[in-house]
Design a protein around this motif. Structure first.
Motif, short mmCIF file in Angstrom:
data_model
loop_
_atom_site.label_atom_id
_atom_site.label_comp_id
_atom_site.label_asym_id
_atom_site.label_seq_id
_atom_site.Cartn_x
_atom_site.Cartn_y
_atom_site.Cartn_z
N PHE A 95 27.80 50.04 65.58
CA PHE A 95 26.69 49.09 65.71
C PHE A 95 25.74 49.45 66.85
O PHE A 95 24.84 48.69 67.16
N CYS A 96 25.97 50.57 67.46
CA CYS A 96 25.13 50.96 68.60
C CYS A 96 23.67 51.09 68.18
O CYS A 96 23.37 51.66 67.13
N SER A 97 22.78 50.59 69.03
CA SER A 97 21.36 50.65 68.69
C SER A 97 20.78 52.00 69.13
O SER A 97 21.34 52.70 69.97
N ASP A 98 19.64 52.33 68.53
CA ASP A 98 18.97 53.58 68.88
C ASP A 98 18.66 53.62 70.37
O ASP A 98 18.82 54.64 71.02
N ASN A 99 18.21 52.48 70.87
CA ASN A 99 17.86 52.39 72.28
C ASN A 99 19.04 52.72 73.17
O ASN A 99 18.94 53.50 74.12
N TRP A 100 20.14 52.08 72.85
CA TRP A 100 21.34 52.26 73.65
C TRP A 100 21.80 53.71 73.64
O TRP A 100 22.14 54.29 74.66
N ASN A 134 24.44 42.80 62.68
CA ASN A 134 23.53 43.92 62.94
C ASN A 134 23.76 45.06 61.94
O ASN A 134 24.87 45.22 61.43
N ARG A 157 22.18 54.21 58.79
CA ARG A 157 22.21 52.75 58.68
C ARG A 157 21.81 52.28 57.27
O ARG A 157 22.24 51.24 56.82
#
Length: 409
Positions: A95-100, A134, A157
């Motif tokens: 679930f890690c976001s692109d930003n992270w 998410n 995703r």
RNA sequence: GGCCCCGUCGUCUAGCGGUUAGGAUCCAUGGUUUUCAUCCAUGUUACAGGAGUUCAAUUCUCCUCGGGGUCACCA
């Protein structure tokens, strides 16, 4: 089974054609099937129709394939295999976001370390997964062995397969035995192997890497070379020759299949040289019989073929040959400075008897006109070839003497 | 930066423990051609550097330097 995989996002490049040739040659040598795989997963940069164009080009170069697979047609298999890996807990939701992720990558870069995914989502408790609304991707759990491989994404995703996952699976599905590929894919190979290992695929796929061709960014594409008048046979000859030991300078694809030894492929990066290619092309054209050669310049006449052969001294491609031959049969454009002499010679030639030999023809013209040196030679060149310079005029006369009435009016 | 590939005349390369280090091209000189060119002859020029292994290293090993590749939810 061997394969040639190509992304339909640009015109066929020379190094890509080289890869196709090597895979095809080895497939022939081993008596194995050869297929083409169009890797069309990336929708944005696909170019409509370019896959068919590439297939046509392969055929033109003598590369025969038994099947064409579009990678996008295999997506249901990719999904099924990913699901299987998730079931076996060899893959997990991330679930890690692109930003992270971008921040993590930046941190690693600042610290001067190689970035690897930190497996943050690898052991999420089930309730966290169920409650999470998410979007998520699917990552394969990292292997123990090469530590350079991390838990990389296998389904985006949007649940479309990523490149390394799709390729790993497809090579398995097609029962590929050997892959000859460009050196830049070394690292990818490890990931694709890991995919197959996780799927418990037992067969070991063999890999062989071809050194890169340097200076290719400025080199013409395959299509451009053909347009410039390079023969497919010559291009094949050249591509097999560079960075490889060949028993003879000129050969056909058939002959290459007979003599090529995989073990001898050089690992030294090679440079593309248009001059070397021109030389090979010139020699292939020289080797054609006269009538065949004449067809490349728009005629079907052995005498014109012989004439073209004379011009091969100065030029190397069929396009350049055409540019030499065509003006001979068009209206003359005489420069002012040679106008007088040219008119004089023209009248003499019109009334001259037929001469079998250039020496006699020359003797007659010089005697009748009183011209000498360049003031004789250049006007004569203009009349015969519509050019002020060129190859040996005696040879040119040999092949044009029967056309004099037609040329000089 | 980590990992991987590579390093021979100006250029493209042959070589795979013992060679006068070969060829092609470029350049220079001479010759042929009533010819810009072609063609022929001759000539100059290279093992990136340093250690080691060995009777012997361009060749094998290590280090340094240099070139390229690669490190994505792109293929």
């Amino acid at each position: 089974m061997l394969r040639f995989a190509v992304t339909p996002t640009s015109d066929l490049k020379l190094d890509t054609l080289r890869i196709a040739l090597y895979n095809f040659i080895v497939a022939k040598q081993r008596g194995e099937d050869f297929i083409v795989r169009i890797e069309d997963l990336e929708k944005e940069s696909l170019i409509e129709g370019i896959d068919d164009e590439i297939l046509d080009l392969l055929a033109l170069f003598g590369v025969e394939f038994s099947q064409v697979i579009h990678q996008s047609q295999n997506i249901r298999f990719h999904s099924a295999m990913a699901l299987q890996l998730v079931h076996e807990r060899k893959a997990f939701s991330c679930f890690c976001s692109d930003n992270w992720l971008a921040n993590k990558r930046e941190e690693a870069k600042q610290a001067g370390e190689k970035y690897l995914y930190d497996d943050a989502c690898r052991n999420l408790p089930a309730e966290l997964i169920i409650d999470n609304t998410n979007p998520f991707s699917i990552r394969i759990a990292r292997p123990d062995k090469p530590e350079s491989i991390d838990s990389f994404v296998i389904l985006n995703r949007d649940k479309t397969p990523t490149y390394n996952f799709a390729v790993g699976v497809d090579d398995m599905l097609s029962d590929i035995s050997l892959i000859i590929r460009s050196e830049e894919f070394r690292e990818e190979t490890l990931k694709q192997k890991h995919v197959r290992d996780a799927l418990k695929y037992e067969k070991q796929v063999e890999y062989l890497y071809l050194p890169t061709i340097k200076n290719l960014d400025t080199a013409p594409t395959v299509k451009e070379l053909l347009r410039e008048g390079f023969l497919p046979e010559a291009i094949v000859n050249y591509l097999v020759t560079i960075g490889d030991e060949v028993p003879q300078e000129l050969f056909t694809l058939e002959e290459a299949i007979a003599f090529l030894e995989l073990e001898k492929i050089s690992q030294t990066p090679v440079s593309f040289s248009i001059e070397a290619l021109q030389e090979v092309n010139r020699k292939h054209l020289q080797a054609l019989d006269a009538k065949e050669l004449s067809r490349y310049v728009g005629f079907a006449d052995a005498e014109i073929g012989e004439l073209a052969r004379v011009y091969l001294d100065e030029v190397a491609t069929t396009k350049e040959l055409k540019a030499k031959i065509a003006p001979i049969f068009t209206e003359r454009n005489i420069p002012e400075e040679f106008a007088k002499e040219t008119t004089l010679l023209k009248e003499i030639i019109k009334n001259a008897p037929y001469f079998e030999e250039y020496a006699l023809f020359k003797e007659y013209l010089i005697k009748e006109s009183g011209l000498e040196g360049d003031s004789y030679l250049i006007p004569l060149r203009l009349l015969l070839t519509n050019a002020t310079e060129g190859s040996d005029i005696a040879e040119i006369y040999q092949h044009l003497k029967n056309y004099i009435g037609e040329i000089i009016k």
